[in-house]
Design a protein around this motif. Structure first.
Motif, PDB file in Angstrom:
ATOM      1  N   LEU A  84      41.161  35.207  30.567  1.00 54.63           N
ATOM      2  CA  LEU A  84      40.986  33.914  31.799  1.00 54.63           C
ATOM      3  C   LEU A  84      39.700  33.439  31.383  1.00 54.63           C
ATOM      4  CD1 LEU A  84      42.331  35.981  34.777  1.00 54.63           C
ATOM      5  CD2 LEU A  84      43.517  34.491  33.389  1.00 54.63           C
ATOM      6  N   ASP A  85      39.558  32.067  31.998  1.00 53.90           N
ATOM      7  CA  ASP A  85      38.522  31.179  31.913  1.00 53.90           C
ATOM      8  C   ASP A  85      37.710  31.069  33.258  1.00 53.90           C
ATOM      9  OD1 ASP A  85      38.672  30.825  29.310  1.00 53.90           O
ATOM     10  OD2 ASP A  85      40.068  28.837  29.809  1.00 53.90           O
ATOM     11  N   GLU A  86      38.781  31.476  34.255  1.00 54.76           N
ATOM     12  CA  GLU A  86      38.033  31.702  35.698  1.00 54.76           C
ATOM     13  C   GLU A  86      38.977  32.767  36.348  1.00 54.76           C
ATOM     14  OE1 GLU A  86      40.845  27.976  37.371  1.00 54.76           O
ATOM     15  OE2 GLU A  86      38.728  27.691  37.355  1.00 54.76           O
ATOM     16  N   PRO A  87      38.143  33.142  37.493  1.00 51.93           N
ATOM     17  CA  PRO A  87      38.953  34.230  38.272  1.00 51.93           C
ATOM     18  C   PRO A  87      40.235  33.979  38.641  1.00 51.93           C
ATOM     19  CG  PRO A  87      36.615  34.074  38.894  1.00 51.93           C
ATOM     20  CD  PRO A  87      36.968  32.855  37.962  1.00 51.93           C
ATOM     21  N   LEU A  88      41.109  34.859  38.569  1.00 53.32           N
ATOM     22  CA  LEU A  88      42.564  34.724  38.879  1.00 53.32           C
ATOM     23  C   LEU A  88      42.518  35.035  40.519  1.00 53.32           C
ATOM     24  CD1 LEU A  88      45.424  34.306  38.158  1.00 53.32           C
ATOM     25  CD2 LEU A  88      45.633  36.828  38.086  1.00 53.32           C
ATOM     26  N   ARG A  89      43.286  33.865  41.416  1.00 50.32           N
ATOM     27  CA  ARG A  89      43.184  34.085  42.880  1.00 50.32           C
ATOM     28  C   ARG A  89      44.482  34.939  43.380  1.00 50.32           C
ATOM     29  NH1 ARG A  89      39.521  32.993  47.178  1.00 50.32           N
ATOM     30  NH2 ARG A  89      40.956  32.774  48.774  1.00 50.32           N
ATOM     31  N   ILE A  90      43.882  36.166  43.627  1.00 52.55           N
ATOM     32  CA  ILE A  90      44.795  37.148  44.103  1.00 52.55           C
ATOM     33  C   ILE A  90      44.939  37.474  45.498  1.00 52.55           C
ATOM     34  CG2 ILE A  90      46.078  39.538  43.657  1.00 52.55           C
ATOM     35  CD1 ILE A  90      45.188  39.285  40.863  1.00 52.55           C
ATOM     36  N   MET A  91      43.501  37.628  45.789  1.00 55.06           N
ATOM     37  CA  MET A  91      43.255  38.244  47.326  1.00 55.06           C
ATOM     38  C   MET A  91      43.528  37.171  48.270  1.00 55.06           C
ATOM     39  SD  MET A  91      42.284  41.294  47.787  1.00 55.06           S
ATOM     40  CE  MET A  91      41.774  40.999  49.473  1.00 55.06           C
ATOM     41  N   TYR A  92      43.760  37.467  49.433  1.00 56.72           N
ATOM     42  CA  TYR A  92      44.304  36.388  50.492  1.00 56.72           C
ATOM     43  C   TYR A  92      45.306  35.636  50.207  1.00 56.72           C
ATOM     44  CZ  TYR A  92      39.659  38.339  51.771  1.00 56.72           C
ATOM     45  OH  TYR A  92      38.789  39.233  52.167  1.00 56.72           O
ATOM     46  N   GLU A  93      46.302  36.230  49.437  1.00 61.93           N
ATOM     47  CA  GLU A  93      47.683  35.419  48.922  1.00 61.93           C
ATOM     48  C   GLU A  93      48.786  36.481  48.928  1.00 61.93           C
ATOM     49  OE1 GLU A  93      47.510  32.244  48.497  1.00 61.93           O
ATOM     50  OE2 GLU A  93      45.516  31.468  47.951  1.00 61.93           O
TER      51      GLU A  93
END
Length: 280
Positions: free
Chosen positions: A138-147
């Motif tokens: 990944l180039d940027e953090p994967l949005r998992i939390m609060y989803e």
């Protein structure tokens, strides 16, 4: 003359029914009370039911709640079924005890501690994102939390023990002679599973799905902590309206949640009967 066996459960069943029926009667009374400007009046009215039926946001949250329940139930049972098969085949009491402890360990942990642990693992700066960023995936953090995915993962984590327990009971009841007969007739392992083991354990799968679905759509703490307000469930709306002293609409929403649960359980039971009748 011997008394029927079901009479043995009456001492425990009667107090439970009294408390449950009393709660439903109290909820029904609140749901029919008039409400205006923060004050609960007297008398009976269907205005609260109309308010709920005319509110598109409540229907959307109800749909999201049912979706969350279906996804979590399916994932939990899919994970629990092979676990139940593996536990049944374990012959070592020590290994079996250790495996059972590991499976049921989520129930020994506070929901707040579990939520913090998932935040450490799935957060933007968590273990998972650090590993993926460090590996160049990944180039940027994967949005998992609060989803939605974070809530599903956390719910499945705690639902698996509830799914394993009924499945372990039905797997143990599969006759060994039926499996051996299928092998003697030339069936492979996959054919034996789909044509012998799975059909004989289908009622356990259905029970696990129903149990996990009911537990998920009534959950409040996990969606609130890991959803971060982005994943709304009907139990959260009930909590919000109780805090706002709008108890009549909260009672109507509680009944809606109960009716949806009963409807889904009834439909799954009906589908299971129809499938059972069509099977030769």
């Amino acid at each position: 003359m011997r008394a029927p066996r079901y009479l043995l459960v009456l001492p425990a069943l009667l107090p439970t029914l009294v408390v449950f029926a009393g709660s439903l009667i109290r909820l029904a009374d609140l749901g029919l009370r008039p409400y205006a400007r923060g004050h609960i009046g007297t008398g009976a009215t269907l205005d609260n039911v109309r308010r709920f039926a005319a509110d598109p946001y409540s229907w959307r949250v109800l749909g999201d709640t049912v979706t969350l329940g279906a996804v979590c139930a399916a994932c939990a049972v899919a994970l629990a079924y092979p676990m139940a098969l593996a536990l049944h085949r374990l012959r070592s009491p020590a290994l079996r005890g250790a495996a059972l402890f590991l499976i049921f360990s989520p129930l020994l942990t506070s929901v707040v501690v579990r939520a913090y642990g998932w935040n450490v693992l799935l957060g933007d700066g968590g273990v998972l994102n650090r590993a993926l960023l460090g590996a160049g995936v990944l180039d940027e953090p994967l949005r998992i939390m609060y989803e939605f995915p974070a809530v599903v993962v956390a719910m499945v984590h705690v639902l698996v023990p509830f799914a394993v327990f009924p499945l372990l009971g039905v797997v143990a009841q599969v006759p060994r002679s039926a499996i051996e007969a299928a092998h003697d007739l030339g069936a492979g392992r996959l054919a034996v599973f789909w044509r012998v083991t799975f059909p004989l354990t289908g009622h356990g799968v259905l029970l696990s799905v129903q149990l996990c679905f009911a537990l998920t759509i009534s959950a409040f703490a996990t969606p609130a902590l890991l959803g971060g307000g982005r994943v709304q469930v009907l139990s959260g709306l009930v909590y919000t309206n109780i805090g706002a002293v709008d108890w009549p609409i909260a009672a109507v929403q509680s009944f809606a949640l109960l009716l949806v649960t009963l409807l889904v359980i009834g439909l799954t039971n009906l589908a299971a009967r129809l499938i059972g009748r069509r099977r030769p």
